[in-house]
Design an enzyme around this catalytic site. Structure first.
Site, PDB file in Angstrom:
ATOM      1  N   SER A   1       0.986  -6.931  -8.604  1.00 15.64           N
ATOM      2  CA  SER A   1       2.366  -6.941  -8.139  1.00 15.64           C
ATOM      3  C   SER A   1       3.298  -6.142  -9.062  1.00 15.64           C
ATOM      4  O   SER A   1       3.149  -4.936  -9.215  1.00 15.64           O
ATOM      5  CB  SER A   1       2.823  -8.397  -7.983  1.00 15.64           C
ATOM      6  OG  SER A   1       4.065  -8.488  -7.339  1.00 15.64           O
TER       7      SER A   1
ATOM      8  N   LYS B   1      -1.912  -5.500  -5.152  1.00 13.61           N
ATOM      9  CA  LYS B   1      -0.943  -6.232  -4.334  1.00 13.61           C
ATOM     10  C   LYS B   1       0.287  -5.358  -4.138  1.00 13.61           C
ATOM     11  O   LYS B   1       1.078  -5.180  -5.048  1.00 13.61           O
ATOM     12  CB  LYS B   1      -0.536  -7.558  -4.982  1.00 13.61           C
ATOM     13  CG  LYS B   1       0.470  -8.357  -4.158  1.00 13.61           C
ATOM     14  CD  LYS B   1       0.838  -9.665  -4.850  1.00 13.61           C
ATOM     15  CE  LYS B   1       1.837 -10.473  -4.020  1.00 13.61           C
ATOM     16  NZ  LYS B   1       3.171  -9.842  -3.966  1.00 13.61           N
TER      17      LYS B   1
ATOM     18  N   ASP C   1       2.336   7.541 -12.324  1.00  8.91           N
ATOM     19  CA  ASP C   1       2.837   8.570 -11.395  1.00  8.91           C
ATOM     20  C   ASP C   1       3.798   9.537 -12.071  1.00  8.91           C
ATOM     21  O   ASP C   1       3.889  10.709 -11.690  1.00  8.91           O
ATOM     22  CB  ASP C   1       3.550   7.903 -10.214  1.00  8.91           C
ATOM     23  CG  ASP C   1       2.574   7.338  -9.193  1.00  8.91           C
ATOM     24  OD1 ASP C   1       1.357   7.502  -9.384  1.00  8.91           O
ATOM     25  OD2 ASP C   1       3.038   6.744  -8.207  1.00  8.91           O
TER      26      ASP C   1
END
Length: 560
Positions: free
Chosen positions: A294, A319, A305
């Site tokens: 999460s 998740k 990223d």
């Protein structure tokens, strides 16, 4: 003329599409009304004619929870009696004594397992192993963990008398304890490691945790930290906003970190960094594992990223679903999945599809072959589905089966290790500092004899698998001709507890020492001591000491 006809055709298609959409919505609304009417009439008839009197709270709550089970596991209903559980999950706070308790199978009683540092239980003098006898005038014998836990909790400021029996002396003791608002420590440990490398362990994303991480990071920089290991292993997540604020420590202002996208526009939201960063240059390694989930995945995934950190460990949980709490009538609550989140590369890392099959939800993991390629800010390839794949995969040591059962983790476990640790604590008022404490050979030998004399046995996985194979062989008619081979293999797989303890002495020593250290130095001490055995941390430190290797991992691979 053709242009006119084309315009008419487009208008006709648009009108038909709108009509179909309106018709679909109308049919859906009709089905909703029809089924709600059926449910209402069903309950009324049960209430009127069923042989026993119904408990409306119990029956309706069961029905609601059964309905939600056909969706995803994160959409949950909280009746009035359970709303405190939701609040604690969202804030990390509750009012109580601040201690873990556990069921002791041999004693058939609830015992204190671990008092938290600076909390009422520890301040009152409760110790690991204390047997809980009563709370005020209510006897707690023959009660389960859930029941006792609910009685230990209450409103902050309320007092109660806790009666326990200390196993080392057999003495019964009474403690007058005042319940307090308990906030579990989100930063159980941080410090400076070898080579001026900072280390921060974050175990939950609760309200205010970003502020604590910022304070710890600035403190480490002031102590001379030149690189950082940020440990998110086994961090189940929490607040999305806190995750964004933590990323903001190392990423510039006004950078989109995560987007929520749902069925309705109100569920859509983009979270951006709001502040000036603390440090955008310091080398950073984030540790993750299969229980990193999460908000932890938002943090590690966004840093990956944006090419701001090297992710090290094993693939995360996956998740990518977002929940919001909704207030319901009569002080009830609903935690509902409303959207999926997408990190800076545009990927969603939700690993499991939850679908309805008519009888309830089932899990379908996204196959690696069905994932899609995305790119980091620098152009490195990353994929959606299946969690965050680390830039450097390092698997931690697995715990042998005997350690799993001795530590009390298995369903059929005993408290053999627990009892020895409690006895050790009784005999040793103090121990060496966390990173210096080790059991002597004589002490470990005593533990070994304690286990053997207790009659401890356990089922190795290999024996269970052999039994399963025997059943299959019998069912298929091959067992008789292979009987000798099965008997020979069974004799080889029979375990000797003493031999197994010797074989796994290194791991068992670690487990014992960390359990003992926790009793004296709490969670912070246990984490600090455990770092010396940590293969993933060792690799992170090695990488941070090699700037060129670190930079290479954040550089896109050149195509041939």
């Amino acid at each position: 003329m053709r242009r006119h006809c084309l315009t008419l055709l487009i208008l006709l298609v648009a009108t038909v599409t709108q009509a179909q959409t309106a018709g679909t919505a109308k049919n859906h609304n009709l089905e909703v009304a029809k089924n709600l009417d059926i449910f209402n009439q069903l309950y009324k008839n049960l209430d009127l004619f069923y042989v026993d009197t119904l408990n409306p709270n119990e029956v309706v709550t069961t029905g609601i929870k059964a309905m939600l089970r056909s969706l995803d596991p994160y959409t949950e209903y909280y009746p009035e009696s359970e709303t405190k559980n939701l609040k604690m999950m969202l804030t990390g706070k509750y009012a109580g004594i601040g201690a873990l308790i556990r069921y002791h199978r041999k004693l058939k009683r609830i015992v204190i397992d671990e008092p938290y540092e600076g909390m009422p239980a520890a301040e009152a003098g409760l110790k690991k192993g204390d047997i809980i006898l009563s709370i005020d005038d209510s006897v707690m014998t023959d009660r389960d963990v859930s029941y006792v836990s609910s009685r230990l909790r209450g409103d902050a400021g309320t007092q109660f008398v806790l009666k326990v029996q200390r196993p080392s002396t057999g003495k019964k003791m009474e403690f007058k304890i005042t319940r307090r608002s308990i906030k579990l420590p989100e930063l159980p440990y941080y410090g400076l490691l070898e080579g001026n490398i900072g280390y921060i362990n974050l175990n939950q994303f609760t309200e205010g945790c970003a502020r604590e991480v910022r304070r710890a990071f600035i403190g480490l920089k002031q102590q001379g930290a030149k690189a950082l290991v940020f440990d998110l292993r086994s961090n189940g997540g929490g607040s999305e906003a806190e995750a964004v604020d933590i990323v903001n420590l190392w990423v510039g202002k006004d950078q989109t970190i995560v987007e929520n996208r749902g069925k309705i526009s109100q569920a859509n939201h983009a979270y951006k960094t709001r502040l000036e960063p603390v440090d955008t240059e310091m080398p950073l390694v984030v540790l993750v594992n299969g229980e990193t989930a999460s908000a932890s995945e938002i943090t590690s995934g966004a840093l990956q990223d944006l090419d701001r950190a090297v992710i090290l460990g094993t693939r995360t949980y996956g998740k990518g679903l977002v929940q919001i709490p909704l207030d319901m009538p009569y002080n009830t609550n609903l935690k509902m999945t409303t959207s999926k989140y997408y990190i800076p590369s545009g990927r969603c890392i939700q690993a499991i599809n939850y679908r309805r099959n008519g009888t309830g939800g089932y899990r379908e993991r996204v196959a690696d072959s069905l994932t899609h390629v995305f790119h980091t800010a620098a152009g490195r390839e990353v994929r959606d589905g299946g969690g965050i794949t680390p830039d450097v995969e390092v698997k931690n040591d697995t715990i042998p089966n005997i350690a799993y059962y001795l530590s009390g983790s298995g369903l059929d476990s005993t408290e053999v290790m627990f009892d020895w640790v409690v006895d050790y604590i009784t005999k040793h008022p103090t121990i060496a500092p966390p990173q210096e404490f080790h059991l002597t050979d004589e002490e470990f030998a005593d533990f070994k004899q304690h286990v053997i004399k207790s009659g401890f046995t356990y089922d190795p996985v290999s024996q269970k698998q052999l039994k399963d194979l025997e059943k299959t062989a019998k069912a298929e008619g091959y067992f008789e001709q292979a009987r000798e081979a099965f008997e020979l293999l069974e004799s080889k797989l029979k375990h000797d507890v003493g031999t197994d303890i010797d074989k796994h002495e290194a791991i068992l020593r670690q487990v014992l020492e960390l359990d003992i250290i926790t009793a004296y130095y709490y969670q912070a001490g246990s984490i600090q001591a455990g770092l010396q055995y940590d293969k993933q941390l060792e690799e992170a430190i090695r990488l941070l000491k090699q700037p060129e290797a670190y930079k290479k991992l954040l550089t896109p691979k050149k195509s041939a």
